[in-house]
Each structure stands twice: as C-alpha cells, then as structure tokens.
Design an enzyme around this catalytic site. Structure first.
Site, PDB file in Angstrom:
ATOM      1  N   SER A 138      -1.217  32.915  17.957  1.00 18.01           N
ATOM      2  CA  SER A 138      -0.183  33.200  18.950  1.00 18.01           C
ATOM      3  C   SER A 138       1.039  32.350  18.631  1.00 18.01           C
ATOM      4  CB  SER A 138      -0.691  32.853  20.358  1.00 18.01           C
ATOM      5  OG  SER A 138       0.364  32.820  21.299  1.00 18.01           O
ATOM      6  N   TYR A 151      -4.536  26.868  26.004  1.00 14.84           N
ATOM      7  CA  TYR A 151      -4.266  28.007  25.120  1.00 14.84           C
ATOM      8  C   TYR A 151      -3.488  27.549  23.886  1.00 14.84           C
ATOM      9  CZ  TYR A 151      -3.114  32.860  23.884  1.00 14.84           C
ATOM     10  OH  TYR A 151      -3.003  34.068  23.248  1.00 14.84           O
TER      11      TYR A 151
END
Length: 253
Positions: A138, A151
């Site tokens: 990501s 995350y």
C-alpha cells in the site's frame, strides 16, 4: 525429441472473495491461468464458480499453514505446477495510537504481514525457476497516515519481506515483487469513507490523476509482475496510485 515441459499455470490468490483479490483472481483467469481463490468467506466459492471450469476455491484462514497447503497443492494440480502465489489478504483497523487495542494491532499484523510470510513458506517448496510471488502492499508503507499505525507498520513489513525473499530466492530463478495501491474503489475503501475519518476530497487532493483507481488496474499490475514480460523484475514495489507517492506541489499552485 522430447517435448519441453509446459510452464506451470497454477495461481493462488488469498483474500479472493471481494475487492482487489477478486479482481486479481479474474485477471489471472482471463490470462489463461488455473486459479485457486482462498478466503475466510464462503463467498469465494461463488466468485470462483463464475470463472468456469478449471479453477477452484479454498475456504479458510490465509494465515493457516494447513489451509495454505491445500490451496497451493490444488493450484499445482490444476495448472501443472505452481506458477504464482499472490498474498493479497488484508484488513485495516484505524484508531488513535494511545488508545489503540493491542488485539487490533495483533489482528492487522497477523492478516497483513504474518499471513504473507506463512504463505511464502508454504508456497516456496512447490515453486521452480520462473515462478513468482506477488504481495499487495500500500502507499501507506511509504507515507505516514495518522491513526493507521498498525496498517502502515504491516505494509512496511510486507515491503521489507519482498526485498528479503527476492534476494534469498533469486538464485533459484524465483521472483518476488509487490504492488502498492493507492486509493482504490473497493468495499474496504468505501467503509473508510463512511467512517468519517477521511473524505473523498482529501484523497483526491493528493492524487495527481484526480481519481480513485479501479480494482482491475491493480490486477493488471499484479498479472504483469507475475508474467514472463517481467522476467528480470524482482525485489520491486510498484506503486499503482495515480501518481500519489510521486506527487509534490500540484500543477495549479
């Protein structure tokens, strides 16, 4: 004269019941691969069923070695060998760090990072020269997102894992890469917008192309990295983000 062995076509995609995983699964099937979708949700069986014969689904935890073994073995059976393992399964649990629950930290790291590592361990014995692994990272791995510590940490770990495995397995002709999506129109992204933690406008202000990505655009990048056209590409994290990571000041300033 002995015919050369056909290149294996078996592919496993984790987190394949929806979103990016579903698009990646479809992308490989359209490219002629024999795909096995793995997901904790039984919905993966319906997704795979839509692809027609020659594919299969495994329902279970993408971090469970026994479940992963069933998936990679089945893909090798269907495709004459395991060509690609895609570690896509992921979750996000935003929250302010000081009050963040350790249970959520452990869950995000388990799904987003530990499962990718276990998948690599299980898939590697079935991989030969020319096979590859692709992990889904990501833009959060390269940038600081407030209230996303778990995350960001997990995805940064994925990118470190990719570089390490590419170095370790390169001498055996096995490539390991990652894609790093930006903001993509998926159910996970829609849930983030609905939470009120961020707005679509704030995302779009950061993206030079001024739009959200499509799941198929991430799938195209994954299929490319796994293909012979990327035969000398390894240890790479490919941003697929509309220019987000590269962006500085917008052209209108």
């Amino acid at each position: 004269m002995t015919e050369p062995a056909a290149h294996p076509r078996g592919v496993v995609v984790t987190g394949a019941a929806q979103g990016l995983g579903r698009a990646i699964l479809q992308g490989f099937a359209e490219a002629g691969s024999s795909v096995v979708g793995l997901d904790l949700s039984g919905g993966v069986e319906e997704v795979v069923g839509e692809l027609g014969p020659g594919h299969d689904a495994v329902v279970g935890d993408a971090g469970d070695a026994a479940v992963l073994s069933r998936a990679v073995t089945r893909a090798a059976e269907l495709g004459g060998g395991l060509a690609t393992f895609v570690a896509n399964a992921g979750v996000i649990a935003p929250g302010e760090t000081v009050t963040y629950r350790l249970e959520d930290w452990d869950r995000v790291l388990a799904v987003d990072l530990r499962a990718a590592f276990v998948g690599a361990q299980v898939a590697r014995p079935l991989m030969g020269a020319g096979s590859s692994m692709v992990m889904v990272s990501s833009v959060s791995a390269a940038q600081g997102f407030a209230a996303r510590a778990s995350y960001c940490a997990a995805k940064a770990g994925v990118e470190g894992l990719v570089r390490s495995l590419a170095t370790e397995w390169g001498p055996d002709g096995i490539r390991v890469n990652a894609v790093a999506p930006g903001t993509v129109a998926t159910d996970m992204q829609r849930a983030m917008l609905a939470s009120g933690r961020v707005s679509a406008e704030r995302y779009l202000d950061r993206i030079p192309m001024a739009r959200f990505g499509r799941p198929s655009e991430i799938a195209d990048a994954v299929v490319f990295l796994a293909s012979p056209r990327a035969s000398y590409v390894s240890g790479v994290v490919l941003p697929v983000d509309g220019g987000w990571v590269a962006g500085g000041l917008p052209a209108t300033v």
